[in-house]
Design an enzyme around this catalytic site. Sequence first.
Site, short mmCIF file in Angstrom:
data_model
loop_
_atom_site.label_atom_id
_atom_site.label_comp_id
_atom_site.label_asym_id
_atom_site.label_seq_id
_atom_site.Cartn_x
_atom_site.Cartn_y
_atom_site.Cartn_z
CG ASP A 1 32.05 -95.92 16.02
OD1 ASP A 1 31.41 -96.59 15.20
OD2 ASP A 1 31.93 -96.04 17.26
CE LYS B 1 39.25 -88.66 19.01
NZ LYS B 1 38.48 -87.48 19.38
NE ARG C 1 33.35 -90.31 25.61
CZ ARG C 1 34.28 -91.22 25.87
NH1 ARG C 1 35.57 -90.90 25.75
NH2 ARG C 1 33.95 -92.45 26.22
CG PHE D 1 30.24 -93.29 20.57
CD1 PHE D 1 30.72 -93.85 21.74
CD2 PHE D 1 30.34 -91.91 20.40
CE1 PHE D 1 31.28 -93.07 22.73
CE2 PHE D 1 30.91 -91.12 21.38
CZ PHE D 1 31.38 -91.70 22.55
NE ARG E 1 44.57 -92.55 28.25
CZ ARG E 1 43.89 -91.57 27.65
NH1 ARG E 1 43.55 -91.70 26.38
NH2 ARG E 1 43.55 -90.49 28.30
CE LYS F 1 43.33 -90.31 21.53
NZ LYS F 1 42.79 -89.26 22.40
#
Length: 601
Positions: A258, A260, A265, A350, A427, A433
Amino acid sequence: MEFKVIAEYFDKLEKISSRLQLTALLADLLSKSDKAIIDKVVYIIQGKLWPDFLGYPELGIGEKFLIKAISIATNTDENSVENLYKSTGDLGEVARRLKSKQQSTGILGFLGTSSKESLTVDEVYSTLSKVALTTGEGSRDLKIRLLAGLLKKADPLEAKFLVRFVEGRLRVGIGDATVLDAMAIAFGGGQSASEIVERAYNLRADLGNIAKIIVEKGIEALKTLKPEVGIPIRPMLAERLSNPEEILKKVGGSALVDYKYDGERAQIHKKSDKIFIFSRRLENITSQYPDVVEYISKYVEGKEFIIEGEIVAVDPESGEMRAFQELMHRKRKSDIYEAIKEYPVNVFLFDLMYYEDVDYTTKPLEVRRKLLESIVKPNDYVKIAHHIQVNNVEDLKSFFYRAISEGGEGVMVKAIGKDAIYQAGARGWLWIKLKRDYQSEMADTVDLVVVGGFYGKGKRGGKISSLLMAAYNPKTDTFESVCKVASGFSDEQLDELQKKLMEIKRDIKHPRVNSKMEPDIWIEPVYVAEIIGAEITISPLHTCCQDVVEKDAGLSIRFPRFIRWRDDKSPEDATTTDEILEMYNKQPKKKIESPLVDESV
């Protein structure tokens, strides 16, 4: 339940620096609390009346109001209260001393007796709720009267922590992770229940709600807990890497990629005709985006869902993406509808975590994305994030450069397959990323927490001119010092900084802060800032990853520079110590003679 019980535990907690001892003592408090009001007890421990996501008003009591209330409650003139505050720096301590003096000089104190009714948790909670919710003409005086009434009934220790609670500065050193562990010990039979409690909290980010479920239904009820519309899910977080080859290897050779986006967000909830929008920090930001509420209502099908995306400012003429700062300009405007015209937004979705009473967090990404795509009607405002599926490095690089050229920050590489679930609150390597900042020597910017301040010289003499910054260690629930940052601030930002930090300064180091360096003032770990630097170096002056790379040394950032405030992040959302270590290990190393003076401070 008497409020005195909580005050006495707070008094003990304030004097403890060991997290294990904090957790054990907190568990003891929870186990002794009235189960009927356990949610209120948990909120008070958190230093709040209700979860942030409800969007209810905060107490909103300034220093002058508090001084007035203390003055009335203790029959002391305001000047005396102010003078005592100047000498102690703690209004809670001022209230305690004046109440102690009042008790010792009164006739009942002389006789060694008291006719005072006990102050209950329910009374404190309901009165402070009235204080927070009271608005309109005469509300200021009513707030002061209500608060003064509580303080009159309070004993000295209760008064101390009542005032601190109202100020938003309990100073007992407790984070959510510590509360979770304490709940597991108090209600789940021990530390082994921590994972069950944490999973529930990740799906419903409301500690009071989780505590109530445990005491009413038992720990087993948490195992089958599903997301609930209106209570935000803690967002899934990404790891970071700078090498496209390594990224693809980590996700198994094939991935969904995707854009970024450089936006905000947002987690969007819908139930019937009601729509809620929550920030990355799980705060209710619905009122800031009436246009997004309208778009979701019109263009996303479904009666009940929880979806996630990025709100991005766009050029009203070209539709091209604007920078994150444009959203900040929008938020500063008092007229929201004027702001909508000047700074229009698009929503790029997303993920989907919940739909029509089904929990999708346990389902693979491809299933979630397919359903998400099917419920969004064609329109110009709400879109699926730009994406492709890749299985080679060339396609990943090409898409990365395309994202950059179109105003994005980079790309998010997401694992696909049956194990690619939505890891709420975690995480991990399912999402990685790749940002354009990785092209510099220091692989990425980092988000660090302000824990101390240093006074400047010359025209900045007596004013804060540099900050002690720390990374978050989730394993110990502490903040470990990384660097001292002095560049990147404008004069205006420094003046604003002075005011902000003086409101949350501390006389001693916060129990959750781990630092060898002694700043001029210690700061409550509240504010998060984005920092860039030349490289990450070994430093004997800082505690981040202490003894991990080299004995008696930690990691630091050389030549750090302030980029911007990250108001959308809580301290626990800051860059972790493990991430700093990962960045250090990945960056090109240069052999340097051991310097006598460390340049990284």
